[in-house]
Design a protein around this motif. Structure first.
Motif, PDB file in Angstrom:
ATOM      1  N   ASN A 181      77.786  12.356  18.067  1.00 33.28           N
ATOM      2  CA  ASN A 181      79.060  12.477  18.774  1.00 33.28           C
ATOM      3  C   ASN A 181      78.799  12.214  20.256  1.00 33.28           C
ATOM      4  O   ASN A 181      78.594  13.118  21.055  1.00 33.28           O
ATOM      5  N   THR A 182      78.774  10.926  20.604  1.00 39.31           N
ATOM      6  CA  THR A 182      78.453  10.505  21.975  1.00 39.31           C
ATOM      7  C   THR A 182      79.526   9.553  22.493  1.00 39.31           C
ATOM      8  O   THR A 182      79.307   8.339  22.608  1.00 39.31           O
TER       9      THR A 182
ATOM     10  N   ASN B 119      89.773   7.754  27.548  1.00 38.52           N
ATOM     11  CA  ASN B 119      88.954   7.557  26.350  1.00 38.52           C
ATOM     12  C   ASN B 119      88.182   8.822  25.971  1.00 38.52           C
ATOM     13  O   ASN B 119      87.984   9.104  24.781  1.00 38.52           O
ATOM     14  N   TYR B 120      87.760   9.580  26.967  1.00 39.42           N
ATOM     15  CA  TYR B 120      86.949  10.760  26.691  1.00 39.42           C
ATOM     16  C   TYR B 120      87.794  11.923  26.154  1.00 39.42           C
ATOM     17  O   TYR B 120      87.389  12.613  25.202  1.00 39.42           O
ATOM     18  N   THR B 121      88.958  12.167  26.742  1.00 41.68           N
ATOM     19  CA  THR B 121      89.766  13.327  26.358  1.00 41.68           C
ATOM     20  C   THR B 121      90.304  13.206  24.940  1.00 41.68           C
ATOM     21  O   THR B 121      90.413  14.209  24.220  1.00 41.68           O
ATOM     22  N   VAL B 122      90.656  11.982  24.506  1.00 36.63           N
ATOM     23  CA  VAL B 122      91.205  11.852  23.161  1.00 36.63           C
ATOM     24  C   VAL B 122      90.131  12.099  22.106  1.00 36.63           C
ATOM     25  O   VAL B 122      90.410  12.650  21.033  1.00 36.63           O
TER      26      VAL B 122
ATOM     27  N   ALA C  12      89.500  15.882  21.998  1.00 35.01           N
ATOM     28  CA  ALA C  12      90.575  16.669  21.395  1.00 35.01           C
ATOM     29  C   ALA C  12      90.339  16.929  19.913  1.00 35.01           C
ATOM     30  O   ALA C  12      90.816  17.933  19.372  1.00 35.01           O
ATOM     31  N   TYR C  13      89.610  16.032  19.226  1.00 35.27           N
ATOM     32  CA  TYR C  13      89.354  16.223  17.794  1.00 35.27           C
ATOM     33  C   TYR C  13      88.515  17.470  17.520  1.00 35.27           C
ATOM     34  O   TYR C  13      88.511  17.970  16.402  1.00 35.27           O
ATOM     35  N   GLN C  14      87.804  17.978  18.520  1.00 33.79           N
ATOM     36  CA  GLN C  14      86.985  19.166  18.316  1.00 33.79           C
ATOM     37  C   GLN C  14      87.818  20.455  18.316  1.00 33.79           C
ATOM     38  O   GLN C  14      87.326  21.498  17.890  1.00 33.79           O
ATOM     39  N   TYR C  15      89.061  20.381  18.796  1.00 32.39           N
ATOM     40  CA  TYR C  15      89.847  21.589  18.962  1.00 32.39           C
ATOM     41  C   TYR C  15      91.142  21.601  18.150  1.00 32.39           C
ATOM     42  O   TYR C  15      91.714  22.676  17.938  1.00 32.39           O
ATOM     43  N   THR C  16      91.638  20.463  17.738  1.00 30.99           N
ATOM     44  CA  THR C  16      92.901  20.421  17.022  1.00 30.99           C
ATOM     45  C   THR C  16      92.757  19.571  15.767  1.00 30.99           C
ATOM     46  O   THR C  16      91.666  19.088  15.446  1.00 30.99           O
ATOM     47  N   THR C  17      93.849  19.373  15.061  1.00 29.62           N
ATOM     48  CA  THR C  17      93.821  18.671  13.787  1.00 29.62           C
ATOM     49  C   THR C  17      94.170  17.199  13.971  1.00 29.62           C
ATOM     50  O   THR C  17      94.713  16.782  15.004  1.00 29.62           O
ATOM     51  N   LEU C  18      93.875  16.420  12.936  1.00 27.61           N
ATOM     52  CA  LEU C  18      94.199  14.994  12.958  1.00 27.61           C
ATOM     53  C   LEU C  18      95.694  14.766  13.041  1.00 27.61           C
ATOM     54  O   LEU C  18      96.169  13.842  13.705  1.00 27.61           O
TER      55      LEU C  18
ATOM     56  N   SER D  13      89.124  20.472  13.488  1.00 27.52           N
ATOM     57  CA  SER D  13      88.716  21.864  13.650  1.00 27.52           C
ATOM     58  C   SER D  13      89.723  22.566  14.543  1.00 27.52           C
ATOM     59  O   SER D  13      89.654  22.451  15.777  1.00 27.52           O
ATOM     60  N   PRO D  14      90.712  23.265  13.959  1.00 30.09           N
ATOM     61  CA  PRO D  14      91.729  23.927  14.776  1.00 30.09           C
ATOM     62  C   PRO D  14      91.217  25.199  15.424  1.00 30.09           C
ATOM     63  O   PRO D  14      91.776  26.281  15.256  1.00 30.09           O
ATOM     64  N   SER D  15      90.105  25.099  16.164  1.00 28.07           N
ATOM     65  CA  SER D  15      89.547  26.277  16.813  1.00 28.07           C
ATOM     66  C   SER D  15      90.382  26.703  18.009  1.00 28.07           C
ATOM     67  O   SER D  15      90.509  27.891  18.291  1.00 28.07           O
ATOM     68  N   ASN D  16      90.948  25.735  18.733  1.00 28.00           N
ATOM     69  CA  ASN D  16      91.803  26.028  19.876  1.00 28.00           C
ATOM     70  C   ASN D  16      92.881  24.960  19.924  1.00 28.00           C
ATOM     71  O   ASN D  16      92.744  23.949  20.628  1.00 28.00           O
TER      72      ASN D  16
END
Length: 421
Positions: free
Chosen positions: A70-71, A122-125, A128-134, A191-194
């Protein structure tokens, strides 16, 4: 009473005339006038861009699932370096105002801010996958469309009509059908962690993409495509390098390199490089809003490939969503969006068109320019010959006039003498 009676038939006549005019316009509607070759070209090129985005999504999915990599900054760095190697060197080879030194003297800070916006979008989108759902990402990412329309209205002076808002609504309905198909297929990955933080990152990314795309459209149509890509490649590579060293130095150092990993990184970089290189061309033909409407099908292409590569379950709503989005895109581009010309666009339109090889009519070619529109250069020798000929003509006319006057005076004298005798 007579006046009231005369006004009522006039009102009825006007309403009947409006209805009749609508019926006449409906009957005179010709699909060939809407479904033009230019529209087909824009549609094909837009779907080509969507295919490139699909390639970036598939390669990133392989890197994340198969090799646990994940880079995002490393991947963005490869893209900006390719742009810098290609287009920035082209700016170095130019002379005059198009040289990179002249560009940096005049507006270096503008391209620095624009590159920062593009890198962070490009970085924020991806983050975002680490904290919310598809599902949230797919829905909230459409926020870029209203952002583009507002910025285009404010900065580019684009004026939209009712049909354009209807077309955008149709495209968003297609996205809703795609998200509904994902929910029915239980493909709500993430991953809906936040969720609040993830949704905020998606909205921030959409806003940054809107600013970047409108700035790109303005630069391409008023300045130069090569200038935009060269400056983005230069400053983007610098910003991504600094951010990669700060945020991803541990992930990059832990990569176990193999030919599969190298091939996936190369494929991602190639797709992003082609996307950045061809997107300004499509924006030159249409607009940033139109391009982003065509990119809504990128998720569908990724889903279709995922059915074969990642064993996703198929749903008929995917095809419905694809058709609805394409119908909305065609409807949006069928009616042109009028723009209010500005002083900057008028002064720079001729130079940018000559430099990039485009004409104001995107469907026109160099052979289509008539002799009336094309400027004609007259050699200096021909101009001097014309001046000499005109001078000779004027002297001849003066001499003829003097002779006629002399003959008239002689005749008058003869007549006077004859009368005296």
């Amino acid at each position: 009473m007579a006046s009231k009676q005369s006004e009522e038939p006039c009102g009825d006549m006007s309403s009947e005339h409006q209805r009749g005019g609508f019926l006449v316009r409906f009957r005179e509607f010709k699909p060939k006038e809407v479904l033009t070759r230019q529209l087909a070209k824009t549609l094909a090129m837009g779907q080509g861009l969507a295919g490139l985005i699909c390639g970036t999504a598939v390669t990133s999915q392989y890197l994340a699932t198969e090799f646990h990599l994940n880079t995002p900054m490393l991947q963005s760095f490869l893209n900006y370096m390719l742009l810098c190697i290609t287009y920035t060197i082209m700016l170095f080879c130019r002379r005059g105002d198009g040289n990179i030194l002249q560009i940096l003297k005049r507006r270096w800070w503008k391209y620095l801010l624009l590159a920062l916006v593009d890198v962070e979008a490009n970085y924020t989108v991806v983050k975002a996958y680490q904290y919310t759902t598809l599902t949230s990402v797919q829905l909230l990412d459409c926020f870029v469309i209203p952002v583009l329309m507002v910025l285009s209205w404010w900065i580019l002076k684009t004026r939209y009509r009712l049909i354009h808002y209807v077309a955008v609504s149709i495209c968003l309905l297609g996205v809703g059908a795609m998200v509904g198909a994902d929910l029915l297929a239980r493909r709500d990955q993430g991953s809906p962690s936040n969720i609040l933080l993830g949704d905020g990152l998606v909205l921030l990314s959409a806003a940054l993409y809107g600013v970047s795309n409108v700035s790109q459209e303005y630069t391409v149509k008023n300045l130069s495509r090569v200038e935009f890509l060269g400056m983005i490649g230069l400053f983007g590579s610098i910003i991504s390098t600094v951010q990669m060293v700060i945020l991803e130095r541990n992930e990059v150092s832990a990569i176990v390199w193999s030919w599969q990993v190298g091939l996936l990184f190369s494929a991602y970089a190639f797709c992003m490089y082609a996307l950045y290189s061809f997107m300004p061309i499509v924006m030159k033909l249409s607009s940033a809003t139109s391009v982003n409407l065509s990119l809504l099908t990128a998720d569908l292409f990724s889903l279709f490939l995922g059915i074969f590569l990642f064993q996703y379950s198929f749903s008929g709503l995917y095809l419905v969503s694809l058709v609805v989005i394409l119908v909305g895109f065609i409807t949006f581009n069928a009616v042109p969006t009028p723009t209010i010309p500005t002083a900057t666009s008028i002064s720079s339109s001729s130079s940018s068109n000559c430099e990039e090889g485009f004409y104001e009519n995107p469907g026109a070619t160099e052979n289509d320019v008539t002799s009336e529109d094309a400027p004609v250069e007259i050699p200096i020798e021909v101009e001097e010959e014309d001046e000499e000929q005109q001078a000779d003509k004027t002297t001849r006319r003066a001499s003829d006039l003097s002779r006629r006057l002399g003959e008239e005076t002689d005749e008058d004298r003869i007549v006077e003498c004859s009368t005296q005798m």
